[in-house]
Write a protein that holds these residues in place. Sequence first.
Motif: not given
Length: 418
Positions: A89-95, A140-146, A164-171, A183-189
């Motif tokens: 849920a926290s990852i979805l919030r960041e995405l 990690f997603l928050r910091e890379s986007l920052a 993008a690679v962090a999204c792949k790990f989440a995927h 799955i769907a949102m990490t692929c899109e991001r």
Amino acid sequence: MPYRVDGHELIGRRIRRQRLRLGMTQVDLAIAVRRTQSWVSKVERGAIELDRTGLINVIAAALHCHPNILLERPYVGDVRENQWQVAAASILRELRRYDLTPAFEGAPRSSGDQWRDVKRLHRLRDAAANVAILQTLPDFLRESLALADRSSGREREEAFAIYAVACKFAHTAAHALGHPELIAMTCERAAWAAQSSGDPSLPAVADWMRVWDMWATADWESSVRLSDKALASVQSGYDAGDPSALRVWGSLQLRAAVSCARNGEVDEAETRLGYAQEASRRVGTGDGRGPVFDRHSLTFSAGNVQIHRVSVALEAGDQARALQLNDRADPELVAALPKSRQGHHAMDLSRAWLWAGDRAKALEELERAERLAPQLVRNHPIARATLRRIVYGERNALRQRLRTMSDRFHLDDQGVFR
């Protein structure tokens, strides 16, 4: 009569419920999945255990639902086992905040420092530690986007590549644990970030992720077309011998091979495996510069091609060939693979032995899979289906042996088996 699973495990019951919601008859469903009405009836009654991902996906597509609806994923465990959903849920919030100013206090670390953290994610992925991956990713997603927001030039491009690679790990973790929204949102991001990464191979990696997602709808032909589109985008890098392009190109050929096998195109699947084998040879040859960091986390290798050959044979329903291919495989190449890949391979071998009628070896391989990658295997629907088939087979075999012996002892006259 075969033993049946409890209601919360019985996929046949959920298939029946979804079919009735759509007003479909068993004959309608049978036509859609190219089976007989009798076969559909047996599946719904629990007399046939579904232990092929491709077949489950075909049924789900015919019933216009996600396979996880039929598999009842994610599985519900105890409080500790359910904590990964908090991280998800926290990852979805960041995405969802991807195009807003990142809420990050202080200065983000450099791309070099963040890539070092990616190596830790590699190790967690190799160990199939999917829960730990998800727990690491929100920050990690928050910091890379920052970093992408506050930098320019090459540093900004690298920040997007890391995102993008962090999204792949989440995927990957979301697939393993059964979270379709993630799955769907990490692929899109991942696709979004790849376009700004300056990495010519990264958009193809995002397509590689999309192919995996397409399998859920049993759209095998589109899966191959998308693979070919992505292959064309890295062809020049492949021809030039770029190490990253070689890995991406070979990995896409493996995706295409599985898609073809599930679509009944066995010869084309073998052709794709041949292409992947050549790519793995070129990756292994190298150019004298030493090992190259696998920044896309594809871990493509000759060993990976070997285990895909076994998987493709199983997709074609040829367990004898799958076992022969495994006998001819180089054990050192397979042993060099990450535990997550070895665990998948052991699950495949378990199914092959079960289909060949050897429950003892099937259980041995399933136990090995669990030792290698416990989180992956315990949450994998095919592993669970395989174990159920082993359990029920053993029960039926034992019951028959006891019935025969009771006949010799004349115990049946006392109604033991009534």
